[in-house]
Motif scaffolding. Structure first.
Motif, PDB file in Angstrom:
ATOM      1  N   ASP A  31      -3.334 -64.837 -17.125  1.00 45.59           N
ATOM      2  CA  ASP A  31      -3.882 -65.890 -16.851  1.00 45.59           C
ATOM      3  C   ASP A  31      -4.477 -65.789 -15.680  1.00 45.59           C
ATOM      4  O   ASP A  31      -4.657 -66.678 -14.642  1.00 45.59           O
ATOM      5  N   GLY A  32      -5.330 -64.603 -15.519  1.00 45.16           N
ATOM      6  CA  GLY A  32      -6.290 -64.409 -14.454  1.00 45.16           C
ATOM      7  C   GLY A  32      -5.568 -64.029 -13.044  1.00 45.16           C
ATOM      8  O   GLY A  32      -6.490 -63.756 -12.238  1.00 45.16           O
ATOM      9  N   LYS A  33      -4.246 -63.599 -13.112  1.00 43.43           N
ATOM     10  CA  LYS A  33      -3.463 -63.243 -11.970  1.00 43.43           C
ATOM     11  C   LYS A  33      -2.873 -61.786 -12.159  1.00 43.43           C
ATOM     12  O   LYS A  33      -2.506 -61.612 -13.333  1.00 43.43           O
ATOM     13  N   PRO A  34      -2.892 -60.901 -11.077  1.00 43.39           N
ATOM     14  CA  PRO A  34      -2.608 -59.540 -11.202  1.00 43.39           C
ATOM     15  C   PRO A  34      -1.031 -59.510 -11.038  1.00 43.39           C
ATOM     16  O   PRO A  34      -0.323 -60.463 -10.630  1.00 43.39           O
ATOM     17  N   LEU A  35      -0.546 -58.841 -12.144  1.00 38.29           N
ATOM     18  CA  LEU A  35       1.088 -59.006 -12.204  1.00 38.29           C
ATOM     19  C   LEU A  35       1.761 -57.857 -11.209  1.00 38.29           C
ATOM     20  O   LEU A  35       1.132 -56.660 -11.331  1.00 38.29           O
ATOM     21  N   PHE A  36       2.654 -58.353 -10.644  1.00 38.60           N
ATOM     22  CA  PHE A  36       3.309 -57.272  -9.761  1.00 38.60           C
ATOM     23  C   PHE A  36       2.286 -56.702  -8.639  1.00 38.60           C
ATOM     24  O   PHE A  36       2.535 -55.611  -8.454  1.00 38.60           O
ATOM     25  N   VAL A  37       1.489 -57.333  -8.103  1.00 33.57           N
ATOM     26  CA  VAL A  37       0.382 -56.725  -7.362  1.00 33.57           C
ATOM     27  C   VAL A  37       0.966 -56.150  -6.003  1.00 33.57           C
ATOM     28  O   VAL A  37       0.529 -55.006  -5.712  1.00 33.57           O
ATOM     29  N   LYS A  38       1.844 -56.557  -5.308  1.00 37.42           N
ATOM     30  CA  LYS A  38       2.323 -55.913  -3.999  1.00 37.42           C
ATOM     31  C   LYS A  38       3.054 -54.652  -4.507  1.00 37.42           C
ATOM     32  O   LYS A  38       2.917 -53.538  -3.779  1.00 37.42           O
ATOM     33  N   GLU A  39       3.733 -54.512  -5.655  1.00 40.64           N
ATOM     34  CA  GLU A  39       4.197 -53.570  -5.970  1.00 40.64           C
ATOM     35  C   GLU A  39       3.332 -52.335  -6.498  1.00 40.64           C
ATOM     36  O   GLU A  39       3.478 -51.278  -6.030  1.00 40.64           O
ATOM     37  N   HIS A  40       2.234 -52.731  -6.956  1.00 38.26           N
ATOM     38  CA  HIS A  40       1.216 -51.727  -7.322  1.00 38.26           C
ATOM     39  C   HIS A  40       0.470 -51.088  -5.962  1.00 38.26           C
ATOM     40  O   HIS A  40       0.295 -49.808  -5.877  1.00 38.26           O
ATOM     41  N   TYR A  41       0.468 -52.103  -5.138  1.00 39.18           N
ATOM     42  CA  TYR A  41      -0.196 -51.518  -3.829  1.00 39.18           C
ATOM     43  C   TYR A  41       0.643 -50.758  -3.061  1.00 39.18           C
ATOM     44  O   TYR A  41       0.514 -49.586  -2.723  1.00 39.18           O
ATOM     45  N   ASP A  42       2.053 -51.013  -3.254  1.00 42.04           N
ATOM     46  CA  ASP A  42       3.170 -50.124  -2.655  1.00 42.04           C
ATOM     47  C   ASP A  42       3.215 -48.774  -3.271  1.00 42.04           C
ATOM     48  O   ASP A  42       3.095 -47.761  -2.564  1.00 42.04           O
ATOM     49  N   ARG A  43       2.933 -48.601  -4.605  1.00 44.86           N
ATOM     50  CA  ARG A  43       2.997 -47.482  -5.152  1.00 44.86           C
ATOM     51  C   ARG A  43       1.712 -46.597  -4.663  1.00 44.86           C
ATOM     52  O   ARG A  43       1.731 -45.282  -4.594  1.00 44.86           O
ATOM     53  N   MET A  44       0.300 -47.322  -4.851  1.00 44.11           N
ATOM     54  CA  MET A  44      -0.721 -46.624  -4.315  1.00 44.11           C
ATOM     55  C   MET A  44      -0.658 -46.003  -3.008  1.00 44.11           C
ATOM     56  O   MET A  44      -1.029 -45.188  -2.676  1.00 44.11           O
ATOM     57  N   PHE A  45      -0.074 -46.795  -2.040  1.00 42.07           N
ATOM     58  CA  PHE A  45       0.342 -46.278  -0.799  1.00 42.07           C
ATOM     59  C   PHE A  45       0.835 -45.146  -0.664  1.00 42.07           C
ATOM     60  O   PHE A  45       0.687 -43.946  -0.045  1.00 42.07           O
TER      61      PHE A  45
END
Length: 263
Positions: A31-45
Protein backbone atom coordinates in the motif's frame (compact mmCIF):
# COMPACT_ATOMS: atom_id res chain seq x y z
CA UNK A 1 21.03 12.28 1.09
CA UNK A 2 21.05 9.52 -1.46
CA UNK A 3 23.17 10.06 -4.59
CA UNK A 4 20.60 8.33 -6.77
CA UNK A 5 16.82 8.38 -6.55
CA UNK A 6 16.22 6.30 -9.65
CA UNK A 7 12.99 5.87 -11.54
CA UNK A 8 14.22 3.19 -13.97
CA UNK A 9 14.18 -0.53 -13.17
CA UNK A 10 17.65 -2.01 -12.63
CA UNK A 11 18.08 -5.41 -14.29
CA UNK A 12 19.77 -8.42 -12.72
CA UNK A 13 22.49 -8.25 -15.38
CA UNK A 14 23.30 -4.66 -14.42
CA UNK A 15 23.52 -5.56 -10.74
CA UNK A 16 25.69 -8.61 -11.39
CA UNK A 17 28.12 -6.61 -13.54
CA UNK A 18 29.17 -4.33 -10.70
CA UNK A 19 32.68 -4.51 -9.33
CA UNK A 20 32.38 -2.79 -5.97
CA UNK A 21 31.96 -3.44 -2.28
CA UNK A 22 28.24 -3.06 -1.76
CA UNK A 23 26.00 -3.42 1.28
CA UNK A 24 22.32 -3.51 0.42
CA UNK A 25 18.78 -4.16 1.57
CA UNK A 26 15.66 -5.14 -0.36
CA UNK A 27 12.52 -3.71 1.17
CA UNK A 28 8.94 -4.50 0.26
CA UNK A 29 6.24 -1.91 -0.27
CA UNK A 30 2.65 -2.63 0.74
CA UNK A 31 0.00 0.00 0.00
CA UNK A 32 2.87 2.33 -0.86
CA UNK A 33 4.50 1.94 2.56
CA UNK A 34 7.78 0.17 3.38
CA UNK A 35 7.39 -2.98 5.43
CA UNK A 36 9.44 -3.16 8.65
CA UNK A 37 11.54 -0.19 7.56
CA UNK A 38 13.35 0.40 10.86
CA UNK A 39 14.36 -3.26 11.05
CA UNK A 40 15.83 -3.04 7.55
CA UNK A 41 17.74 0.12 8.46
CA UNK A 42 19.10 -1.50 11.62
CA UNK A 43 20.30 -4.54 9.67
CA UNK A 44 21.97 -2.32 7.06
CA UNK A 45 23.67 -0.44 9.89
CA UNK A 46 24.90 -3.76 11.33
CA UNK A 47 26.15 -4.97 7.92
CA UNK A 48 28.07 -1.73 7.40
CA UNK A 49 29.52 -1.83 10.90
CA UNK A 50 30.79 -5.38 10.35
CA UNK A 51 33.10 -4.10 7.59
CA UNK A 52 34.11 -0.89 9.38
CA UNK A 53 31.69 1.48 7.68
CA UNK A 54 28.94 3.84 8.80
CA UNK A 55 25.64 4.54 7.03
CA UNK A 56 25.50 7.58 4.75
CA UNK A 57 21.78 8.02 5.44
CA UNK A 58 20.15 8.63 8.79
CA UNK A 59 17.00 6.66 9.58
CA UNK A 60 14.83 9.68 8.74
CA UNK A 61 16.64 10.15 5.41
CA UNK A 62 16.36 6.43 4.71
CA UNK A 63 12.58 6.55 5.22
CA UNK A 64 12.20 9.82 3.32
CA UNK A 65 14.15 8.62 0.29
CA UNK A 66 12.17 5.37 0.14
CA UNK A 67 8.94 7.37 0.21
CA UNK A 68 10.25 9.65 -2.56
CA UNK A 69 11.19 6.73 -4.82
CA UNK A 70 7.87 4.98 -4.19
CA UNK A 71 5.93 8.12 -5.13
CA UNK A 72 8.14 8.87 -8.16
CA UNK A 73 7.44 5.39 -9.50
CA UNK A 74 3.77 5.35 -8.45
CA UNK A 75 4.39 2.14 -6.51
CA UNK A 76 1.71 0.68 -4.27
CA UNK A 77 3.56 -2.60 -3.99
CA UNK A 78 6.87 -3.97 -5.14
CA UNK A 79 10.48 -4.19 -4.02
CA UNK A 80 13.07 -1.44 -3.66
CA UNK A 81 16.81 -1.99 -3.47
CA UNK A 82 18.74 0.30 -1.12
CA UNK A 83 22.49 0.11 -1.55
CA UNK A 84 25.55 1.80 -0.13
CA UNK A 85 28.77 1.26 -2.01
CA UNK A 86 32.22 2.53 -2.91
CA UNK A 87 33.66 2.25 -6.40
CA UNK A 88 37.03 0.42 -6.60
CA UNK A 89 38.98 3.62 -7.41
CA UNK A 90 37.19 5.87 -4.91
CA UNK A 91 37.08 6.51 -1.17
CA UNK A 92 33.64 8.16 -1.13
CA UNK A 93 30.59 6.15 -0.09
CA UNK A 94 27.51 6.41 -2.34
CA UNK A 95 23.88 5.37 -1.94
CA UNK A 96 21.15 4.48 -4.40
CA UNK A 97 17.49 3.55 -3.96
CA UNK A 98 15.53 2.15 -6.89
CA UNK A 99 12.85 -0.37 -7.93
CA UNK A 100 13.91 -3.89 -8.87
CA UNK A 101 11.98 -6.69 -10.55
CA UNK A 102 10.04 -8.81 -8.09
CA UNK A 103 7.99 -11.98 -8.10
CA UNK A 104 5.74 -12.91 -5.21
CA UNK A 105 4.42 -16.44 -4.61
CA UNK A 106 1.02 -17.20 -6.05
CA UNK A 107 -2.01 -18.22 -4.00
CA UNK A 108 -1.47 -21.75 -5.32
CA UNK A 109 2.12 -21.80 -4.02
CA UNK A 110 0.96 -20.70 -0.56
CA UNK A 111 -1.75 -23.38 -0.62
CA UNK A 112 0.24 -26.28 -2.06
CA UNK A 113 3.82 -25.39 -1.14
CA UNK A 114 6.90 -25.25 -3.36
CA UNK A 115 9.72 -27.55 -4.34
CA UNK A 116 13.31 -26.69 -3.42
CA UNK A 117 16.70 -28.35 -3.89
CA UNK A 118 20.13 -28.44 -2.26
CA UNK A 119 23.20 -26.55 -3.48
CA UNK A 120 26.69 -26.85 -2.01
CA UNK A 121 27.60 -23.27 -1.09
CA UNK A 122 28.53 -21.04 1.83
CA UNK A 123 28.39 -17.28 2.27
CA UNK A 124 31.73 -15.61 3.09
CA UNK A 125 30.14 -13.44 5.78
CA UNK A 126 26.59 -14.64 6.49
CA UNK A 127 25.98 -11.97 9.13
CA UNK A 128 26.27 -9.09 6.66
CA UNK A 129 24.13 -8.44 3.58
CA UNK A 130 27.00 -7.78 1.17
CA UNK A 131 26.47 -8.26 -2.55
CA UNK A 132 28.40 -11.20 -4.02
CA UNK A 133 28.05 -11.47 -7.80
CA UNK A 134 29.66 -14.93 -8.04
CA UNK A 135 27.31 -16.40 -5.44
CA UNK A 136 24.26 -14.74 -7.01
CA UNK A 137 25.15 -16.06 -10.47
CA UNK A 138 25.75 -19.57 -9.12
CA UNK A 139 22.41 -19.63 -7.30
CA UNK A 140 20.43 -18.14 -10.18
CA UNK A 141 21.97 -20.56 -12.69
CA UNK A 142 21.06 -23.48 -10.43
CA UNK A 143 17.49 -22.20 -10.08
CA UNK A 144 17.17 -21.82 -13.85
CA UNK A 145 18.54 -25.32 -14.49
CA UNK A 146 16.40 -27.13 -11.93
CA UNK A 147 13.20 -25.08 -12.11
CA UNK A 148 12.74 -25.17 -8.33
CA UNK A 149 11.44 -22.23 -6.32
CA UNK A 150 14.55 -21.89 -4.14
CA UNK A 151 17.87 -23.56 -3.37
CA UNK A 152 18.97 -24.42 0.16
CA UNK A 153 22.64 -23.89 0.87
CA UNK A 154 24.54 -26.87 2.29
CA UNK A 155 27.92 -26.18 3.87
CA UNK A 156 31.07 -28.28 3.90
CA UNK A 157 29.80 -30.20 6.95
CA UNK A 158 26.61 -31.24 5.17
CA UNK A 159 24.47 -28.81 7.19
CA UNK A 160 21.55 -26.85 5.73
CA UNK A 161 22.06 -23.18 6.54
CA UNK A 162 19.65 -20.99 4.55
CA UNK A 163 18.16 -20.33 1.14
CA UNK A 164 19.81 -18.23 -1.56
CA UNK A 165 17.18 -15.52 -0.93
CA UNK A 166 15.50 -16.80 2.21
CA UNK A 167 15.81 -18.44 5.59
CA UNK A 168 14.54 -21.95 6.17
CA UNK A 169 12.84 -23.64 9.12
CA UNK A 170 11.82 -27.23 9.87
CA UNK A 171 9.10 -28.62 12.16
CA UNK A 172 9.21 -31.90 14.06
CA UNK A 173 6.87 -33.07 16.82
CA UNK A 174 5.67 -29.58 17.70
CA UNK A 175 9.10 -27.90 17.70
CA UNK A 176 10.45 -25.56 15.03
CA UNK A 177 14.14 -26.09 14.24
CA UNK A 178 16.58 -23.91 12.28
CA UNK A 179 20.31 -23.52 11.75
CA UNK A 180 22.17 -21.49 14.41
CA UNK A 181 21.81 -17.76 13.81
CA UNK A 182 25.58 -17.16 13.44
CA UNK A 183 25.60 -19.40 10.33
CA UNK A 184 22.90 -17.49 8.40
CA UNK A 185 21.96 -14.02 7.24
CA UNK A 186 19.23 -13.14 9.77
CA UNK A 187 16.35 -12.03 7.55
CA UNK A 188 13.78 -9.48 8.67
CA UNK A 189 10.94 -11.96 8.08
CA UNK A 190 12.91 -14.52 10.08
CA UNK A 191 13.16 -12.00 12.91
CA UNK A 192 9.40 -11.48 12.91
CA UNK A 193 8.75 -15.23 12.88
CA UNK A 194 11.00 -15.60 15.93
CA UNK A 195 8.92 -12.89 17.58
CA UNK A 196 5.77 -14.93 16.87
CA UNK A 197 7.39 -18.00 18.44
CA UNK A 198 8.01 -16.05 21.63
CA UNK A 199 4.60 -14.34 21.74
CA UNK A 200 2.63 -17.50 20.97
CA UNK A 201 4.63 -19.99 22.99
CA UNK A 202 5.84 -22.04 20.01
CA UNK A 203 8.80 -24.27 20.83
CA UNK A 204 11.93 -23.32 18.89
CA UNK A 205 15.52 -24.48 18.88
CA UNK A 206 18.61 -23.71 16.85
CA UNK A 207 20.89 -26.58 15.91
CA UNK A 208 22.57 -27.93 12.79
CA UNK A 209 20.14 -29.57 10.37
CA UNK A 210 21.84 -32.15 8.21
CA UNK A 211 20.86 -32.34 4.54
CA UNK A 212 20.76 -36.13 4.62
CA UNK A 213 18.21 -36.10 7.47
CA UNK A 214 15.87 -33.39 6.15
CA UNK A 215 13.24 -36.01 5.34
CA UNK A 216 12.83 -36.85 9.03
CA UNK A 217 10.98 -33.57 9.65
CA UNK A 218 7.21 -33.19 9.45
CA UNK A 219 7.09 -29.77 7.77
CA UNK A 220 9.40 -27.11 6.36
CA UNK A 221 9.03 -23.52 5.23
CA UNK A 222 10.89 -20.53 3.84
CA UNK A 223 10.81 -16.95 5.08
CA UNK A 224 11.82 -13.85 3.15
CA UNK A 225 10.89 -10.35 2.02
CA UNK A 226 9.10 -11.55 -1.11
CA UNK A 227 8.21 -15.04 0.08
CA UNK A 228 6.83 -14.06 3.53
CA UNK A 229 6.15 -17.49 5.12
CA UNK A 230 6.06 -20.05 2.31
CA UNK A 231 5.44 -23.79 2.78
CA UNK A 232 7.89 -26.28 1.29
CA UNK A 233 6.20 -29.24 -0.37
CA UNK A 234 9.32 -31.14 -1.37
CA UNK A 235 13.10 -31.01 -0.95
CA UNK A 236 14.48 -33.27 -3.65
CA UNK A 237 13.06 -36.71 -2.65
CA UNK A 238 11.64 -35.69 0.75
CA UNK A 239 8.00 -34.59 1.05
CA UNK A 240 6.47 -32.41 3.78
CA UNK A 241 3.08 -31.54 5.25
CA UNK A 242 2.11 -28.13 3.84
CA UNK A 243 -0.94 -27.97 6.10
CA UNK A 244 0.88 -28.54 9.36
CA UNK A 245 -0.98 -26.51 12.03
CA UNK A 246 2.14 -24.68 13.27
CA UNK A 247 3.03 -23.66 9.73
CA UNK A 248 -0.46 -22.43 8.91
CA UNK A 249 -0.58 -20.52 12.21
CA UNK A 250 2.70 -18.79 11.39
CA UNK A 251 1.51 -17.85 7.91
CA UNK A 252 -1.62 -16.24 9.31
CA UNK A 253 0.14 -14.46 12.17
CA UNK A 254 2.90 -13.06 9.97
CA UNK A 255 0.39 -11.63 7.51
CA UNK A 256 -1.48 -9.98 10.39
CA UNK A 257 1.79 -8.54 11.70
CA UNK A 258 2.76 -7.21 8.26
CA UNK A 259 -0.63 -5.61 7.68
CA UNK A 260 -0.52 -3.93 11.09
CA UNK A 261 2.95 -2.55 10.35
CA UNK A 262 1.84 -0.64 7.26
CA UNK A 263 -1.31 0.94 8.75
Amino acid sequence: MADGVLTGMSTLEQILARDRLEVYEVIRLSDGKPLFVKEHYDRMFKSLSSIGKAPVLSLDEFIGQIDMVAKANDMDEGNLRIEQYREPDETTEHTNIYPIPYEYPTAEMYAEGVEVAFMQAERDNPQAKIFNADFRQQADSFLAETGVAEVLLVNRNGEITEGSRSNVFFVKEGTVVAAPQHTVLPGITRMKVLQIFEEDGIKYEERPVMADSAGSFDAAFLTGTSKEVLPIRKIEDACFDVNHPILRHLMRRYREMAEANTK
